[in-house]
Design an enzyme around this catalytic site. Structure first.
Site, PDB file in Angstrom:
ATOM      1  N   THR A 180      67.446  35.656   8.163  1.00  0.00           N
ATOM      2  CA  THR A 180      66.942  34.426   8.772  1.00  0.00           C
ATOM      3  C   THR A 180      68.011  33.362   8.551  1.00  0.00           C
ATOM      4  O   THR A 180      68.763  33.428   7.574  1.00  0.00           O
ATOM      5  CB  THR A 180      65.651  33.938   8.091  1.00  0.00           C
ATOM      6  OG1 THR A 180      65.949  33.627   6.733  1.00  0.00           O
ATOM      7  CG2 THR A 180      64.561  34.979   8.138  1.00  0.00           C
ATOM      8  N   GLU A 325      61.005  37.865  10.718  1.00  0.00           N
ATOM      9  CA  GLU A 325      60.187  38.751   9.874  1.00  0.00           C
ATOM     10  C   GLU A 325      59.215  39.596  10.678  1.00  0.00           C
ATOM     11  O   GLU A 325      58.581  40.500  10.145  1.00  0.00           O
ATOM     12  CB  GLU A 325      59.366  37.905   8.878  1.00  0.00           C
ATOM     13  CG  GLU A 325      60.162  37.152   7.837  1.00  0.00           C
ATOM     14  CD  GLU A 325      60.653  35.785   8.327  1.00  0.00           C
ATOM     15  OE1 GLU A 325      60.803  35.599   9.554  1.00  0.00           O
ATOM     16  OE2 GLU A 325      60.911  34.919   7.484  1.00  0.00           O
ATOM     17  N   LYS A 435      52.142  13.865   7.776  1.00  0.00           N
ATOM     18  CA  LYS A 435      50.858  13.468   7.205  1.00  0.00           C
ATOM     19  C   LYS A 435      50.813  11.952   7.102  1.00  0.00           C
ATOM     20  O   LYS A 435      51.501  11.345   6.302  1.00  0.00           O
ATOM     21  CB  LYS A 435      50.674  14.097   5.827  1.00  0.00           C
ATOM     22  CG  LYS A 435      49.271  13.873   5.300  1.00  0.00           C
ATOM     23  CD  LYS A 435      48.817  15.019   4.416  1.00  0.00           C
ATOM     24  CE  LYS A 435      47.295  15.080   4.383  1.00  0.00           C
ATOM     25  NZ  LYS A 435      46.789  16.114   3.513  1.00  0.00           N
ATOM     26  N   TRP A 440      46.770  14.554  10.055  1.00  0.00           N
ATOM     27  CA  TRP A 440      47.978  15.252  10.501  1.00  0.00           C
ATOM     28  C   TRP A 440      48.423  14.788  11.873  1.00  0.00           C
ATOM     29  O   TRP A 440      47.607  14.597  12.763  1.00  0.00           O
ATOM     30  CB  TRP A 440      47.715  16.761  10.578  1.00  0.00           C
ATOM     31  CG  TRP A 440      47.465  17.400   9.249  1.00  0.00           C
ATOM     32  CD1 TRP A 440      46.287  17.941   8.821  1.00  0.00           C
ATOM     33  CD2 TRP A 440      48.400  17.576   8.179  1.00  0.00           C
ATOM     34  NE1 TRP A 440      46.430  18.440   7.558  1.00  0.00           N
ATOM     35  CE2 TRP A 440      47.713  18.239   7.129  1.00  0.00           C
ATOM     36  CE3 TRP A 440      49.746  17.242   8.003  1.00  0.00           C
ATOM     37  CZ2 TRP A 440      48.331  18.555   5.926  1.00  0.00           C
ATOM     38  CZ3 TRP A 440      50.359  17.573   6.807  1.00  0.00           C
ATOM     39  CH2 TRP A 440      49.650  18.215   5.788  1.00  0.00           C
TER      40      TRP A 440
HETATM   41  P1  ADP Z   1      64.850  30.707  12.055  1.00  0.00           P
HETATM   42  O1  ADP Z   1      63.829  30.547  10.953  1.00  0.00           O
HETATM   43  O2  ADP Z   1      66.163  31.124  11.651  1.00  0.00           O
HETATM   44  O3  ADP Z   1      64.778  29.632  13.102  1.00  0.00           O
HETATM   45  P2  ADP Z   1      63.237  32.580  13.402  1.00  0.00           P
HETATM   46  O4  ADP Z   1      63.565  32.961  14.784  1.00  0.00           O
HETATM   47  O5  ADP Z   1      62.758  33.622  12.510  1.00  0.00           O
HETATM   48  O6  ADP Z   1      64.472  31.989  12.832  1.00  0.00           O
HETATM   49  O7  ADP Z   1      62.200  31.381  13.476  1.00  0.00           O
HETATM   50  C1  ADP Z   1      60.854  31.649  13.588  1.00  0.00           C
HETATM   51  C2  ADP Z   1      60.118  30.354  13.738  1.00  0.00           C
HETATM   52  O8  ADP Z   1      60.410  29.753  14.992  1.00  0.00           O
HETATM   53  C3  ADP Z   1      58.621  30.538  13.739  1.00  0.00           C
HETATM   54  O9  ADP Z   1      58.113  30.619  12.432  1.00  0.00           O
HETATM   55  C4  ADP Z   1      58.166  29.292  14.475  1.00  0.00           C
HETATM   56  O10 ADP Z   1      58.096  28.177  13.619  1.00  0.00           O
HETATM   57  C5  ADP Z   1      59.274  29.067  15.470  1.00  0.00           C
HETATM   58  N1  ADP Z   1      58.909  29.601  16.786  1.00  0.00           N
HETATM   59  C6  ADP Z   1      59.223  30.773  17.324  1.00  0.00           C
HETATM   60  N2  ADP Z   1      58.736  30.890  18.581  1.00  0.00           N
HETATM   61  C7  ADP Z   1      58.080  29.741  18.839  1.00  0.00           C
HETATM   62  C8  ADP Z   1      57.347  29.236  19.958  1.00  0.00           C
HETATM   63  N3  ADP Z   1      57.219  29.914  21.070  1.00  0.00           N
HETATM   64  N4  ADP Z   1      56.802  28.015  19.828  1.00  0.00           N
HETATM   65  C9  ADP Z   1      56.917  27.300  18.696  1.00  0.00           C
HETATM   66  N5  ADP Z   1      57.613  27.705  17.624  1.00  0.00           N
HETATM   67  C10 ADP Z   1      58.183  28.919  17.686  1.00  0.00           C
END
Ligand code: ADP
Length: 540
Positions: A180, A325, A435, A440
């Site tokens: 990640t 993940e 917050k 929220w």
């Molecule tokens: P990084 O953490 O490196 O950005 P990831 O691709 O694993 O890589 O990120 C995943 C995160 O991206 C998710 O936990 C979420 O917060 C966000 N995410 C992924 N797809 C979407 C989506 N369609 N809409 C909103 N948030 C998203």
């Protein structure tokens, strides 16, 4: 039933048996390259022989530092199918993080694109486990390099035998891994098993998810170093889709030209890329893009305004959600059959939700009190997941793993609500929620609303500390160039007043030239927070 291993070998062999005539097109440094899956298979065999000759054994890590090209696709299959583990390196990580993940994964070989050799050279002194370097030499000339020992990919393949007997592999064996991009601390590694990638690829072909099929001409814009280009190359090879690899030129004109030239039907990528295409089309540029059945948008929220903009040009967008993940596919937004009668407005709203859980996974949403929340489209909680392609731990990180992987579930850290129909909306990342006075505010919701203003290109909202209210929103806004002189902060605030609750209105609007992005093209709220802190200091 038979005990049959679910491995990537099955994907490769089906392609070999059925789709020898179909094509892969790759936009390389030297121009467009085109070959059939028959040639692809032959080169995968040669590559497997090259890896064996370098003493690559079961479980060894073979890393790639490369763009989306046909050679990278060959590595996607040759490495795991001969029993090794494909570690895709994110070429936009900081040098420090790049060296960290190479050492942490204990990569034995690094295969690098010709133009990325200098990047690797710059960290050569910091990486200790690598025994061999292979350069993906596109121009036919090996670059002069201090990397050692180093081999030419093309020359090695030319000399290698055509035949390779792919071994039978245990389905639980690691096939690939990806880190990640870390917002705090070091990047964390996720290992994908053959079984996980197999079942995930099957989910991509499900008609109720992305529905990838033989008829598709798929162009993965999401990098192959980011969660395996969302697993799409595996699924595409399996079902025999034509694959278009866009290489390193990801600017809107290059992508539009390639979609037009190859009649691309589906293309996965982050919203920033699609935003660029929408702007290009709005500026009057003409392309024939009617072959597209879906731009798949994931990795970050898809603003409703962007769905509208693309719809003006008859370009459908499919919203998807996932994480490194989760391999990554978790949610896809497709309307149910009885939703055909929804108004256009309702369809846009539905499309900006991340969608329904794909078959094969399980989810629950846990509220602040530790209980599951009702699906009423209002109450919020954290999304928890489990299933055959959800990671169970971070690689060699027992401590951090314990926080995220709890009682057989994975905590996503994403705050969601779920409507009565089961459509999930990602309200915010837990750490980005604002917050204010005990209530929220969703930074994502505010961003989406501001992006609905005609003069706005993009915007990112963050929380800033506040004495009385704890936190208050601050919005960084990028205006269209033609609007910079015409639109004031007050105009943006007035626009918001008509659309959101009074206490949601940001305390401050800052016009900026661009929003800083992460290594995977998402808004980097960490950098924005740092920028604002500095700004505040300067003001004092
Ligand atoms: P990084 O953490 O490196 O950005 P990831 O691709 O694993 O890589 O990120 C995943 C995160 O991206 C998710 O936990 C979420 O917060 C966000 N995410 C992924 N797809 C979407 C989506 N369609 N809409 C909103 N948030 C998203």
């Amino acid at each position: 039933m038979m005990e049959y291993p679910l491995t990537l070998k099955n994907l490769l062999m089906r392609n070999r048996q059925l789709f020898g005539k179909k094509e892969v097109v790759s936009r390389n440094l030297t121009g467009d390259f085109r070959y059939t899956y028959r040639d692809f298979y032959q080169r995968v065999c040669k590559l497997a022989n090259v890896l064996t000759s370098l003493d690559i054994k079961k479980g060894d890590k073979v890393a790639t530092l490369a763009w989306n090209t046909h050679r990278h696709l060959e590595l996607y299959f040759a490495v795991p199918c001969c029993g090794a583990v494909l570690h895709t390196l994110n070429l936009r990580l900081s040098r420090e993080h790049l060296a960290y993940i190479i050492n942490h994964a204990e990569d034995k070989v690094i295969v690098v694109d010709e133009d990325l050799v200098p990047l690797l050279e710059s960290i050569r002194d910091q990486i200790s486990t690598v025994k061999h370097f292979i350069v993906l030499d596109d121009t036919g000339n090996m670059p002069y390099t201090g990397l050692e020992p180093v081999y030419s990919y093309e020359q090695s393949l030319a000399k290698a035998p055509d035949h390779y007997d792919f071994p039978d592999i245990d389905e639980w064996s690691p096939a690939a891994m990806c880190y990640t991009s870390a917002t705090t601390g070091n990047p964390k590694g996720v290992v994908y098993t053959h079984r996980g990638l197999f079942l995930h690829a099957m989910a991509l072909t499900n008609a109720d998810s992305m529905g990838l099929s033989e008829k598709d001409i798929l162009m993965p814009v999401v990098p192959m170093f980011h969660v395996n280009a969302w697993g799409t190359p595996f699924a595409a090879v399996w079902v025999g889709s034509t694959l278009i690899m866009p290489g390193k030129k990801l600017d809107p004109p290059s992508l539009c030209q390639l979609i037009e030239q190859e009649k691309v039907t589906a293309s996965p990528g982050v919203p920033t890329i699609w935003m660029g295409i929408a702007q290009l089309l709005e500026s009057g540029a003409q392309y024939q893009l009617s072959s597209l059945r879906a731009l798949v948008s994931g990795g970050a929220p898809l603003p409703e305004a962007l769905i509208r903009k693309l719809d003006k040009f008859n370009i459908p967008v499919m919203h998807a959600y996932g994480m490194t993940e989760t391999t990554p596919l978790v949610l896809v937004s497709n309307p149910k059959s009885y939703m055909n009668s929804l108004s256009v407005e309702e369809k846009y709203r539905l499309g900006s939700r991340q969608g329904l859980l794909v078959p094969g996974l399980e989810m629950k949403v846990i509220g602040e009190n530790g209980q599951e929340i009702p699906w009423d489209g209002k109450q919020i909680g954290e999304l928890w997941l489990r299933g055959p392609w959800i990671a169970k731990e971070y690689y060699k990180e027992p401590e951090t793993s314990r926080e995220t992987f709890v009682d057989g579930w994975m905590r996503t850290g994403d705050i969601v609500n779920v409507d009565e129909e089961g459509y999930v909306l990602i309200v915010d990342r837990a750490k980005d929620l604002i917050k204010s006075g005990g209530e929220w505010i969703s930074s994502v919701d505010l961003e989406n609303t501001i992006m609905g203003h005609d003069a706005v290109v993009e915007t990112a909202v963050i929380a800033i500390p506040h004495e009385k209210w704890q936190e208050r929103p601050l919005a960084c806004v990028v205006l269209k160039e033609s609007e910079i002189e015409k639109v004031s902060k007050q105009d943006i605030l007035d626009f918001l007043r008509e659309r959101v609750a009074k206490w949601w209105i940001p305390d401050e609007i800052i016009f900026v030239n661009q929003i800083p992005k992460t290594s995977t093209g998402k808004f980097s709220k960490r950098i924005i927070r740092e920028m604002y802190r500095n700004r505040e200091l300067q003001q004092q």
